[in-house]
Design a protein around this motif. Structure first.
Motif, PDB file in Angstrom:
ATOM      1  N   TRP A 261       0.829  -1.205   0.000  1.00  0.00           N
ATOM      2  CA  TRP A 261       0.000   0.000   0.000  1.00  0.00           C
ATOM      3  C   TRP A 261       0.861   1.251   0.000  1.00  0.00           C
ATOM      4  N   GLY A 262       1.973   1.221   0.743  1.00  0.00           N
ATOM      5  CA  GLY A 262       2.871   2.371   0.758  1.00  0.00           C
ATOM      6  C   GLY A 262       3.498   2.627  -0.600  1.00  0.00           C
ATOM      7  N   ARG A 263       3.865   1.556  -1.312  1.00  0.00           N
ATOM      8  CA  ARG A 263       4.433   1.734  -2.650  1.00  0.00           C
ATOM      9  C   ARG A 263       3.399   2.308  -3.614  1.00  0.00           C
ATOM     10  N   ILE A 264       2.167   1.790  -3.533  1.00  0.00           N
ATOM     11  CA  ILE A 264       1.106   2.304  -4.393  1.00  0.00           C
ATOM     12  C   ILE A 264       0.830   3.775  -4.087  1.00  0.00           C
ATOM     13  N   ALA A 265       0.759   4.115  -2.806  1.00  0.00           N
ATOM     14  CA  ALA A 265       0.480   5.496  -2.419  1.00  0.00           C
ATOM     15  C   ALA A 265       1.591   6.437  -2.875  1.00  0.00           C
ATOM     16  N   THR A 266       2.840   5.999  -2.726  1.00  0.00           N
ATOM     17  CA  THR A 266       3.955   6.839  -3.133  1.00  0.00           C
ATOM     18  C   THR A 266       3.970   7.056  -4.642  1.00  0.00           C
ATOM     19  N   GLU A 267       3.710   5.984  -5.390  1.00  0.00           N
ATOM     20  CA  GLU A 267       3.709   6.100  -6.849  1.00  0.00           C
ATOM     21  C   GLU A 267       2.627   7.053  -7.332  1.00  0.00           C
ATOM     22  N   THR A 268       1.406   6.877  -6.808  1.00  0.00           N
ATOM     23  CA  THR A 268       0.316   7.746  -7.235  1.00  0.00           C
ATOM     24  C   THR A 268       0.533   9.174  -6.750  1.00  0.00           C
ATOM     25  N   LEU A 269       1.171   9.344  -5.589  1.00  0.00           N
ATOM     26  CA  LEU A 269       1.450  10.690  -5.104  1.00  0.00           C
ATOM     27  C   LEU A 269       2.400  11.417  -6.047  1.00  0.00           C
ATOM     28  N   ILE A 270       3.421  10.719  -6.520  1.00  0.00           N
ATOM     29  CA  ILE A 270       4.365  11.334  -7.452  1.00  0.00           C
ATOM     30  C   ILE A 270       3.656  11.716  -8.750  1.00  0.00           C
ATOM     31  N   GLN A 271       2.756  10.854  -9.201  1.00  0.00           N
ATOM     32  CA  GLN A 271       1.992  11.190 -10.406  1.00  0.00           C
ATOM     33  C   GLN A 271       1.112  12.418 -10.163  1.00  0.00           C
ATOM     34  N   LEU A 272       0.481  12.483  -9.001  1.00  0.00           N
ATOM     35  CA  LEU A 272      -0.356  13.633  -8.687  1.00  0.00           C
ATOM     36  C   LEU A 272       0.454  14.916  -8.613  1.00  0.00           C
ATOM     37  N   LEU A 273       1.625  14.843  -8.007  1.00  0.00           N
ATOM     38  CA  LEU A 273       2.477  16.024  -7.919  1.00  0.00           C
ATOM     39  C   LEU A 273       2.900  16.492  -9.307  1.00  0.00           C
ATOM     40  N   GLY A 274       3.220  15.527 -10.184  1.00  0.00           N
ATOM     41  CA  GLY A 274       3.592  15.899 -11.541  1.00  0.00           C
ATOM     42  C   GLY A 274       2.458  16.585 -12.270  1.00  0.00           C
ATOM     43  N   ILE A 275       1.253  16.005 -12.186  1.00  0.00           N
ATOM     44  CA  ILE A 275       0.097  16.610 -12.843  1.00  0.00           C
ATOM     45  C   ILE A 275      -0.226  17.959 -12.223  1.00  0.00           C
ATOM     46  N   MET A 276      -0.075  18.080 -10.899  1.00  0.00           N
ATOM     47  CA  MET A 276      -0.350  19.348 -10.223  1.00  0.00           C
ATOM     48  C   MET A 276       0.603  20.436 -10.707  1.00  0.00           C
TER      49      MET A 276
ATOM     50  N   LEU B  48      -0.881  23.611 -24.187  1.00  0.00           N
ATOM     51  CA  LEU B  48       0.193  22.624 -24.019  1.00  0.00           C
ATOM     52  C   LEU B  48      -0.130  21.613 -22.922  1.00  0.00           C
ATOM     53  N   ASN B  49      -0.984  22.012 -21.984  1.00  0.00           N
ATOM     54  CA  ASN B  49      -1.339  21.109 -20.895  1.00  0.00           C
ATOM     55  C   ASN B  49      -1.972  19.822 -21.405  1.00  0.00           C
ATOM     56  N   GLN B  50      -2.754  19.915 -22.491  1.00  0.00           N
ATOM     57  CA  GLN B  50      -3.400  18.722 -23.041  1.00  0.00           C
ATOM     58  C   GLN B  50      -2.378  17.720 -23.564  1.00  0.00           C
ATOM     59  N   ILE B  51      -1.220  18.195 -23.980  1.00  0.00           N
ATOM     60  CA  ILE B  51      -0.179  17.297 -24.479  1.00  0.00           C
ATOM     61  C   ILE B  51       0.633  16.711 -23.331  1.00  0.00           C
ATOM     62  N   LEU B  52       0.860  17.495 -22.290  1.00  0.00           N
ATOM     63  CA  LEU B  52       1.765  17.080 -21.218  1.00  0.00           C
ATOM     64  C   LEU B  52       1.116  16.117 -20.225  1.00  0.00           C
ATOM     65  N   ASP B  53      -0.194  16.238 -20.010  1.00  0.00           N
ATOM     66  CA  ASP B  53      -0.858  15.419 -18.984  1.00  0.00           C
ATOM     67  C   ASP B  53      -0.624  13.919 -19.150  1.00  0.00           C
ATOM     68  N   PRO B  54      -0.860  13.321 -20.327  1.00  0.00           N
ATOM     69  CA  PRO B  54      -0.623  11.871 -20.436  1.00  0.00           C
ATOM     70  C   PRO B  54       0.832  11.484 -20.224  1.00  0.00           C
ATOM     71  N   TRP B  55       1.764  12.352 -20.630  1.00  0.00           N
ATOM     72  CA  TRP B  55       3.178  12.021 -20.481  1.00  0.00           C
ATOM     73  C   TRP B  55       3.611  12.037 -19.025  1.00  0.00           C
ATOM     74  N   VAL B  56       2.922  12.826 -18.200  1.00  0.00           N
ATOM     75  CA  VAL B  56       3.244  12.821 -16.768  1.00  0.00           C
ATOM     76  C   VAL B  56       3.002  11.435 -16.190  1.00  0.00           C
ATOM     77  N   TYR B  57       1.891  10.813 -16.599  1.00  0.00           N
ATOM     78  CA  TYR B  57       1.608   9.464 -16.105  1.00  0.00           C
ATOM     79  C   TYR B  57       2.631   8.466 -16.626  1.00  0.00           C
ATOM     80  N   LEU B  58       3.012   8.591 -17.894  1.00  0.00           N
ATOM     81  CA  LEU B  58       3.970   7.649 -18.476  1.00  0.00           C
ATOM     82  C   LEU B  58       5.346   7.791 -17.831  1.00  0.00           C
TER      83      LEU B  58
END
Length: 317
Positions: free
Chosen positions: A196-211, A266-276
């Protein structure tokens, strides 16, 4: 979207299905926005930036402004929903596990997709209007115009966008605080809690990137629109610029406004790449590379220290 679909079907990602639904919806929304707006801009540029040649009736301008409004606010609200979902998952895991189902996430996303287009249709009902913007290659919300409520509609768009950005930042800060507290408390290191900690950390990093991407891309435009509504200025006067006025202050502001709109697009282009880019496997490879570089540096430093010690001994002898 294929990557999200594959992750959604994986058994080990059951706890992340709501988050993956939001990620997939964000990618789908950005893709649809690009497909609806970019061909129009390309066609106008191919027509030597003569909008009337492409849109003699003016209806395409209304559609373009509507698309800009819808596919501008939808990603912002979806990002807020993602941040709120992760905050509930980490700060209230028991309540999240018992009440937060995928059907709730689907209902929230459906509500966003229905509410935002309804808001964007207000100019067709007489509240505000969409107008051609300088340099004549795109249409967006007009601040001044004959119709009543133009400034009100523009300020509502900017206010809703800034509200979603602030909500995203607040939820992410609350999530970070919860993760730091969990690390300090040194809870029981069972296998499930580690996973759960690994999942939370991974999704948190993705959220920070998108933010960070959302804030950098949308803040200039939203803040500038609010400033324009309060000062009762409009950039529709930018259409009549000549070579002599290119050094004026208004011309510089028009260029800045155009840059802010391009950042938002440009945000429309960058959002999917943040997840990748912030997937777990890439993060692990980055950590492995950083660890390898660190070990090489430490070994090199140790070898230099040993060589220096030998030279000192020989000199002393």
């Amino acid at each position: 979207m294929l990557l999200v679909s594959r992750s959604y079907r994986a058994k080990e990602n059951r706890r992340k299905r709501s988050f993956l639904l939001c990620i997939g919806s964000l990618a789908l929304t950005d893709l649809t926005g690009q497909l609806l707006t970019s061909p129009i801009v390309i066609a106008v540029y191919l027509s030597d930036r003569a909008w009337t040649n492409v849109d003699p009736s003016g209806r395409l301008c209304t559609f373009f402004g509507f698309s800009m409004t819808v596919f501008g606010l939808c990603p912002l609200f979806i990002a807020s929903a993602m941040a709120a979902e992760r905050t509930l998952a980490i700060r209230a895991p028991h309540c999240y596990a018992s009440h937060m189902k995928t059907r709730v996430t689907k209902a929230v996303l459906l509500g966003i997709w229905l509410a935002v287009p309804a808001f964007a249709l207000l100019p067709l009902a007489g509240l505000g209007r969409y107008a051609l913007q300088w340099p004549g290659t795109w249409c967006f919300i007009s601040i001044e115009g004959q119709r009543p409520g133009s400034a009100l509609f523009a300020s509502a768009f900017a206010g809703l966008g800034l509200f979603s950005l602030l909500l995203t930042v607040a939820c992410n800060l609350a999530t970070i605080e919860a993760l730091v507290s969990r690390c300090r408390s040194k809870a029981a290191a069972s296998r499930s809690s580690k996973q759960w900690g690994r999942i939370a950390t991974e999704t948190l990093i993705q959220l920070l990137g998108i933010m960070c991407v959302l804030s950098a891309c949308w803040s200039p435009l939203l803040v500038m629109m609010l400033r324009m509504t309060f000062s009762r200025t409009s950039f529709e006067s930018c259409k009549g610029f000549s070579a002599e006025t290119q050094s004026s202050e208004l011309y510089k502001e028009c260029n800045f406004f155009l840059t802010a709109v391009r950042l938002a697009s440009l945000n429309q282009i960058l959002d999917p790449w943040v997840y990748l880019l912030f997937r777990k496997i890439l993060l692990q490879k980055f950590c492995q590379a950083a660890s390898a570089v660190s070990k090489c540096s430490n070994n090199e430093w140790k070898e230099r220290s040993i060589t220096l010690s030998d030279e000192i001994r020989r000199t002393a002898a």
